[in-house]
Scaffold this motif. Structure first.
Motif, PDB file in Angstrom:
ATOM      1  N   CYS A  24      11.920  -5.554  37.122  1.00  0.00           N
ATOM      2  CA  CYS A  24      10.884  -6.382  36.501  1.00  0.00           C
ATOM      3  C   CYS A  24      10.599  -7.626  37.345  1.00  0.00           C
ATOM      4  CB  CYS A  24      11.309  -6.791  35.096  1.00  0.00           C
ATOM      5  SG  CYS A  24      11.391  -5.422  33.937  1.00  0.00           S
ATOM      6  N   ILE A  25      11.651  -8.251  37.857  1.00  0.00           N
ATOM      7  CA  ILE A  25      11.472  -9.421  38.722  1.00  0.00           C
ATOM      8  C   ILE A  25      10.677  -9.029  39.964  1.00  0.00           C
ATOM      9  CG2 ILE A  25      12.697 -11.032  40.251  1.00  0.00           C
ATOM     10  CD1 ILE A  25      14.903 -11.145  38.089  1.00  0.00           C
ATOM     11  N   ALA A  26      11.034  -7.904  40.570  1.00  0.00           N
ATOM     12  CA  ALA A  26      10.338  -7.446  41.770  1.00  0.00           C
ATOM     13  C   ALA A  26       8.858  -7.185  41.487  1.00  0.00           C
ATOM     14  CB  ALA A  26      11.005  -6.186  42.318  1.00  0.00           C
ATOM     15  N   VAL A  27       8.548  -6.604  40.330  1.00  0.00           N
ATOM     16  CA  VAL A  27       7.149  -6.327  39.989  1.00  0.00           C
ATOM     17  C   VAL A  27       6.367  -7.626  39.839  1.00  0.00           C
ATOM     18  CG1 VAL A  27       5.647  -5.428  38.158  1.00  0.00           C
ATOM     19  CG2 VAL A  27       7.592  -4.075  38.948  1.00  0.00           C
ATOM     20  N   PHE A  28       6.937  -8.604  39.134  1.00  0.00           N
ATOM     21  CA  PHE A  28       6.246  -9.887  38.982  1.00  0.00           C
ATOM     22  C   PHE A  28       6.081 -10.592  40.336  1.00  0.00           C
ATOM     23  CE2 PHE A  28       7.136  -9.743  34.358  1.00  0.00           C
ATOM     24  CZ  PHE A  28       5.913 -10.175  33.887  1.00  0.00           C
ATOM     25  N   VAL A  29       7.082 -10.505  41.203  1.00  0.00           N
ATOM     26  CA  VAL A  29       6.978 -11.136  42.526  1.00  0.00           C
ATOM     27  C   VAL A  29       5.855 -10.483  43.330  1.00  0.00           C
ATOM     28  CG1 VAL A  29       8.139 -11.465  44.754  1.00  0.00           C
ATOM     29  CG2 VAL A  29       9.356 -11.969  42.632  1.00  0.00           C
ATOM     30  N   VAL A  30       5.799  -9.173  43.314  1.00  0.00           N
ATOM     31  CA  VAL A  30       4.748  -8.463  44.055  1.00  0.00           C
ATOM     32  C   VAL A  30       3.370  -8.842  43.523  1.00  0.00           C
ATOM     33  CG1 VAL A  30       3.749  -6.171  44.475  1.00  0.00           C
ATOM     34  CG2 VAL A  30       6.183  -6.541  44.807  1.00  0.00           C
ATOM     35  N   LEU A  31       3.228  -8.890  42.187  1.00  0.00           N
ATOM     36  CA  LEU A  31       1.935  -9.280  41.602  1.00  0.00           C
ATOM     37  C   LEU A  31       1.550 -10.700  42.004  1.00  0.00           C
ATOM     38  CD1 LEU A  31       2.254  -7.805  37.999  1.00  0.00           C
ATOM     39  CD2 LEU A  31       0.771  -6.999  39.839  1.00  0.00           C
ATOM     40  N   ALA A  32       2.507 -11.607  41.964  1.00  0.00           N
ATOM     41  CA  ALA A  32       2.223 -13.005  42.308  1.00  0.00           C
ATOM     42  C   ALA A  32       1.868 -13.152  43.790  1.00  0.00           C
ATOM     43  CB  ALA A  32       3.410 -13.885  41.943  1.00  0.00           C
ATOM     44  N   VAL A  33       2.633 -12.496  44.661  1.00  0.00           N
ATOM     45  CA  VAL A  33       2.370 -12.580  46.104  1.00  0.00           C
ATOM     46  C   VAL A  33       0.993 -11.997  46.415  1.00  0.00           C
ATOM     47  CG1 VAL A  33       3.074 -11.695  48.362  1.00  0.00           C
ATOM     48  CG2 VAL A  33       4.789 -12.635  46.815  1.00  0.00           C
ATOM     49  N   LEU A  34       0.706 -10.824  45.863  1.00  0.00           N
ATOM     50  CA  LEU A  34      -0.595 -10.204  46.120  1.00  0.00           C
ATOM     51  C   LEU A  34      -1.740 -11.052  45.570  1.00  0.00           C
ATOM     52  CD1 LEU A  34       0.081  -6.400  45.541  1.00  0.00           C
ATOM     53  CD2 LEU A  34      -0.379  -7.582  47.699  1.00  0.00           C
ATOM     54  N   SER A  35      -1.530 -11.650  44.395  1.00  0.00           N
ATOM     55  CA  SER A  35      -2.599 -12.485  43.837  1.00  0.00           C
ATOM     56  C   SER A  35      -2.865 -13.698  44.720  1.00  0.00           C
ATOM     57  CB  SER A  35      -2.241 -12.933  42.419  1.00  0.00           C
ATOM     58  OG  SER A  35      -1.238 -13.930  42.421  1.00  0.00           O
ATOM     59  N   ARG A  36      -1.836 -14.210  45.345  1.00  0.00           N
ATOM     60  CA  ARG A  36      -2.023 -15.363  46.240  1.00  0.00           C
ATOM     61  C   ARG A  36      -2.701 -14.947  47.542  1.00  0.00           C
ATOM     62  NH1 ARG A  36       2.213 -19.271  49.269  1.00  0.00           N
ATOM     63  NH2 ARG A  36       0.828 -21.047  49.444  1.00  0.00           N
ATOM     64  N   ILE A  37      -2.312 -13.811  48.083  1.00  0.00           N
ATOM     65  CA  ILE A  37      -2.867 -13.367  49.366  1.00  0.00           C
ATOM     66  C   ILE A  37      -4.298 -12.849  49.212  1.00  0.00           C
ATOM     67  CG2 ILE A  37      -2.639 -11.618  51.172  1.00  0.00           C
ATOM     68  CD1 ILE A  37       0.417 -11.955  50.902  1.00  0.00           C
ATOM     69  N   LEU A  38      -4.546 -12.034  48.184  1.00  0.00           N
ATOM     70  CA  LEU A  38      -5.871 -11.438  48.038  1.00  0.00           C
ATOM     71  C   LEU A  38      -6.953 -12.472  47.746  1.00  0.00           C
ATOM     72  CD1 LEU A  38      -4.998  -8.181  46.074  1.00  0.00           C
ATOM     73  CD2 LEU A  38      -5.607  -8.418  48.495  1.00  0.00           C
ATOM     74  N   LEU A  39      -6.590 -13.564  47.115  1.00  0.00           N
ATOM     75  CA  LEU A  39      -7.572 -14.606  46.830  1.00  0.00           C
ATOM     76  C   LEU A  39      -7.478 -15.777  47.816  1.00  0.00           C
ATOM     77  CD1 LEU A  39      -7.517 -14.567  42.941  1.00  0.00           C
ATOM     78  CD2 LEU A  39      -9.261 -13.665  44.457  1.00  0.00           C
ATOM     79  N   ALA A  40      -6.922 -15.523  48.980  1.00  0.00           N
ATOM     80  CA  ALA A  40      -6.791 -16.563  50.003  1.00  0.00           C
ATOM     81  C   ALA A  40      -8.123 -17.197  50.391  1.00  0.00           C
ATOM     82  CB  ALA A  40      -6.091 -15.997  51.237  1.00  0.00           C
ATOM     83  N   PRO A  41      -9.251 -16.465  50.402  1.00  0.00           N
ATOM     84  CA  PRO A  41     -10.519 -17.108  50.771  1.00  0.00           C
ATOM     85  C   PRO A  41     -10.993 -18.174  49.774  1.00  0.00           C
ATOM     86  CG  PRO A  41     -10.694 -14.728  50.973  1.00  0.00           C
ATOM     87  CD  PRO A  41      -9.401 -15.006  50.294  1.00  0.00           C
ATOM     88  N   PHE A  42     -10.397 -18.199  48.584  1.00  0.00           N
ATOM     89  CA  PHE A  42     -10.803 -19.164  47.561  1.00  0.00           C
ATOM     90  C   PHE A  42      -9.691 -20.190  47.375  1.00  0.00           C
ATOM     91  CE2 PHE A  42     -12.543 -14.986  46.559  1.00  0.00           C
ATOM     92  CZ  PHE A  42     -13.897 -15.255  46.671  1.00  0.00           C
TER      93      PHE A  42
END
Length: 193
Positions: A24-42
């Motif tokens: 569960c921790i790994a899933v939340f970390v992956v979601l958080a990291v991806l959300s930060r990287i994918l929205l990097a242009p904003f």
């Protein structure tokens, strides 16, 4: 700050955790990291803090801290590591820690959703912004900062902190109910954590 990071990691490591919680921790970390990287242009409009807060609510305070800390460490391999990384790790860890105390594993009601959203705004503005800006104070003002210099640094960072805090509050309003509904269903069905 480094003592706090090390203390939390050692406390987490000394406890016995099942594979369900670690997954569960790994899933939340992956979601958080991806959300930060994918929205990097904003700049500053990222759901990363919202995901970390939701992890603290779903998994508890220690896990929320670990998700926040790991998210900033891992995502900075994309954004660049630097002297600010430990400040970001500690600050985001605290942002995930406190919801584990105040809102842990509760039902997704509207008043709670509003309270979580308000917490998200306040914690990102004062806790995250305040701690991360300490790094800026040290590296821009040197060893002997003046009060006016410190105020200048904090006021210069305030617009960015306000945008990040506002975005976090909006993302929490949008994500709280669906994420908690999914989480509570998984929790009841599989008793993973």
């Amino acid at each position: 700050m480094l003592t706090g990071l090390l203390g939390e990691v050692l406390a987490f490591e000394s406890a016995k955790h099942g594979t369900g919680l670690l997954t569960c921790i790994a899933v939340f970390v992956v979601l958080a990291v991806l959300s930060r990287i994918l929205l990097a242009p904003f700049p500053q409009i990222k759901p990363v803090a919202a995901v970390v807060i939701l992890s603290g609510i779903a998994l508890g305070k220690e896990s929320g801290f670990m998700v926040g800390m790991l998210t900033m460490f891992l995502s900075n391999f994309y954004f660049m590591q630097g002297a600010w990384t430990p400040f970001q790790m500690f600050a985001m860890g605290l942002v995930g820690y406190f919801p584990g105390i105040f809102f842990y594993n509760k039902t997704a009601t509207t008043p709670r959703m509003i309270a979580v959203s308000v917490y998200g705004f306040v914690s990102v503005l004062f806790l995250y912004g305040g701690i991360v800006d300490i790094n800026t104070v040290f590296f821009t003002l040197g060893e002997d900062p003046t009060a006016s210099g410190v105020w200048t640094v904090y006021l210069a960072g305030l617009p960015f902190d306000l945008i990040f805090a506002g975005a976090t509050a909006v993302f929490l309003l949008l994500l709280y109910r669906p994420v908690m509904k999914i989480w509570l269903r998984i929790y009841r069905k599989y008793e993973l954590c």
